[in-house]
Write a protein that holds these residues in place. Sequence first.
Motif, PDB file in Angstrom:
ATOM      1  N   MET A  79      -5.854   1.160 -33.746  1.00  0.00           N
ATOM      2  CA  MET A  79      -6.661   2.294 -34.187  1.00  0.00           C
ATOM      3  C   MET A  79      -6.819   2.287 -35.709  1.00  0.00           C
ATOM      4  O   MET A  79      -7.921   2.497 -36.235  1.00  0.00           O
ATOM      5  CB  MET A  79      -6.014   3.605 -33.738  1.00  0.00           C
ATOM      6  N   HIS A  80      -5.728   2.015 -36.429  1.00  0.00           N
ATOM      7  CA  HIS A  80      -5.829   1.940 -37.884  1.00  0.00           C
ATOM      8  C   HIS A  80      -6.697   0.768 -38.324  1.00  0.00           C
ATOM      9  O   HIS A  80      -7.452   0.868 -39.298  1.00  0.00           O
ATOM     10  CB  HIS A  80      -4.420   1.809 -38.483  1.00  0.00           C
ATOM     11  N   LEU A 110      -7.620  10.179 -32.596  1.00  0.00           N
ATOM     12  CA  LEU A 110      -7.690   9.763 -33.999  1.00  0.00           C
ATOM     13  C   LEU A 110      -6.786  10.653 -34.830  1.00  0.00           C
ATOM     14  O   LEU A 110      -6.788  11.879 -34.667  1.00  0.00           O
ATOM     15  CB  LEU A 110      -9.125   9.850 -34.518  1.00  0.00           C
ATOM     16  N   THR A 111      -6.010  10.073 -35.707  1.00  0.00           N
ATOM     17  CA  THR A 111      -5.134  10.870 -36.567  1.00  0.00           C
ATOM     18  C   THR A 111      -5.938  11.487 -37.700  1.00  0.00           C
ATOM     19  O   THR A 111      -6.968  10.947 -38.113  1.00  0.00           O
ATOM     20  CB  THR A 111      -4.016   9.988 -37.149  1.00  0.00           C
ATOM     21  N   VAL A 122     -17.866   6.370 -33.263  1.00  0.00           N
ATOM     22  CA  VAL A 122     -17.490   5.043 -32.753  1.00  0.00           C
ATOM     23  C   VAL A 122     -16.409   5.183 -31.683  1.00  0.00           C
ATOM     24  O   VAL A 122     -16.411   4.465 -30.679  1.00  0.00           O
ATOM     25  CB  VAL A 122     -17.003   4.144 -33.908  1.00  0.00           C
ATOM     26  N   PHE A 123     -15.484   6.134 -31.868  1.00  0.00           N
ATOM     27  CA  PHE A 123     -14.418   6.384 -30.901  1.00  0.00           C
ATOM     28  C   PHE A 123     -15.015   6.823 -29.561  1.00  0.00           C
ATOM     29  O   PHE A 123     -14.579   6.383 -28.490  1.00  0.00           O
ATOM     30  CB  PHE A 123     -13.484   7.455 -31.463  1.00  0.00           C
ATOM     31  N   ALA A 135     -10.023  12.110 -24.455  1.00  0.00           N
ATOM     32  CA  ALA A 135      -8.924  12.997 -24.092  1.00  0.00           C
ATOM     33  C   ALA A 135      -9.043  14.309 -24.846  1.00  0.00           C
ATOM     34  O   ALA A 135      -9.326  14.318 -26.049  1.00  0.00           O
ATOM     35  CB  ALA A 135      -7.585  12.327 -24.409  1.00  0.00           C
ATOM     36  N   PRO A 136      -8.881  15.450 -24.168  1.00  0.00           N
ATOM     37  CA  PRO A 136      -8.971  16.739 -24.880  1.00  0.00           C
ATOM     38  C   PRO A 136      -7.822  16.900 -25.846  1.00  0.00           C
ATOM     39  O   PRO A 136      -6.718  16.424 -25.615  1.00  0.00           O
ATOM     40  CB  PRO A 136      -8.885  17.769 -23.742  1.00  0.00           C
ATOM     41  N   LYS A 137      -8.123  17.571 -26.960  1.00  0.00           N
ATOM     42  CA  LYS A 137      -7.072  17.834 -27.940  1.00  0.00           C
ATOM     43  C   LYS A 137      -6.089  18.873 -27.401  1.00  0.00           C
ATOM     44  O   LYS A 137      -6.485  19.889 -26.823  1.00  0.00           O
ATOM     45  CB  LYS A 137      -7.682  18.333 -29.249  1.00  0.00           C
TER      46      LYS A 137
END
Length: 527
Positions: A79-80, A110-111, A122-123, A135-137
């Motif tokens: 991810m980074h 995403l952090t 993009v995610f 995925a829901p926060k």
Amino acid sequence: MCSPSRPVAAAFLLTMLVSGAAAAEDTATLNKMVEINRKAIADLQAGDPDAAKDALLSAVVMGKQAGLATHMFMARTYMHLAAVQFALKDKEKAQRNLVLALKIRPDMQLTPQIASAGLTEVFAAAHAELGMSPAPKAAAKPANPSPPPPEPTKPVPAKVEAAKPEPPKVKPVAKPAPKESNEPDLPATIPSPLHCPMPDEAPPEQEIAFRCVPKPGTNFTKIVMFYRPASSEVFVTAPLSKTPKGWYVASIPGKVVTGKALHYYVEALGPANKVMLAFGNRDSPNLVSITAGAATVGKGTLAALKLHGSVDATDEAPRAPKDDDPLRVLADKRERENRAGLLHRRNTDRGIYVGLGVGTGYGWHMRRDFERHVGSVNAGLSPGSLVNFTPEVGIQWDESLAFSIQTRHQYLPLASQGDPTGKPPGSFRTHAVLARATYFWATYDNLQLFGTGNIGAGSAFRLLVAKRPGLPGDDTINGGPFVFGPGVGALYHQSKHLAIVAEARSLVGVGNVAVLVDLNVGAAFAF
């Protein structure tokens, strides 16, 4: 007598020791990966994405070698790395790394350190590529949560009808292209500005067909692919043509599909050949692995099934592209850096250069009257001159094209016995100005091969007719005053500023019809 329980206990103890050592090693590797990720994010926030990229690639390699390829922190590293690729303006690779991360940990978020509107988009595309919903926060928990109140006791009815379960929703699956079709349909959603679902691997010495499609509304005039074998620095251009279904396609001949890999990148060009969109670039090209036994790719319906990033009824999920292998990426980068130190190139972005050449030539003429004496000469071959000089000034427009202005000055030493004109011998007899275009069509390390187109005017050129019986002195035949013609040559770079040049060209005279073949050598100095 030894108790049978002792060997069992010893084996159990040995297993625990080995497991403990492996766990300790994994912990040490994870600690290193955590530290590398922290530093990479700091580099990214400090505006140095290249350093962050190198560090994260090393963390991926470290994790894979330690057997942590599916560990949740490997997902965080991918991810980074996606955030770094996004900062480097490479959305395609950013999306690939996010796909790799989601395969390991589908519920990841995403952090806040890297989240941005662009990366979030993009995610979402990565989720769509895998057929997943984001995925829901998680909702924030209160600082001092209180226990929920007890639910009131309800009377239980004597008989409860069991609710009929709803039939499971079946996700529609895209039908594969029909067998009689020669190409797949365009994707319903084009995931990137220039989408090129290129093959991961290809068999040696077999033609590869590539396909690209830009997002609707993109302003461009043409799409060009640049490719070369991994053992060469020569990028060959291949314009992409549009098909009835909307793909832009080009084929790479099998004779260049050799060695271990093929490098390529694709550019959508606008007015004045300005790069509007790109899939890779010259300094960081994409890669196709050349593997014996690999399936033929890019032809017919197979193009829809074997290109990474495409999913059909026979695929459960897209395959991870092999050019995301950090070991290969780092090795390729080191190879490019080592070769770059040995290569010399003039400035290919509107760089100015000057040159000077010397040479001689030979030509052909029709039956013509002499210029100095009474009489004529039959059609045939005659020498051009003792020597000619060709000063030149030009501009290197890009890595494959240059434009220049060249003047040509021809020296003709003439024997003047019986010369009725009384002109002194041994003087410059012709002068011409030529406009030139140079196309560099092949490069071998510091050697470049080129072709030229020449057009100009002036006193052009002359062919020498030597003194003979019936001709009291040397005489000349003129070609021109307008001239044009092609040429071929080679340029060897001694340094970024100095190059040695050799060229053979023909000049065709218009008006006074004659043909001259020039052979010239010289030097060019680039600023």
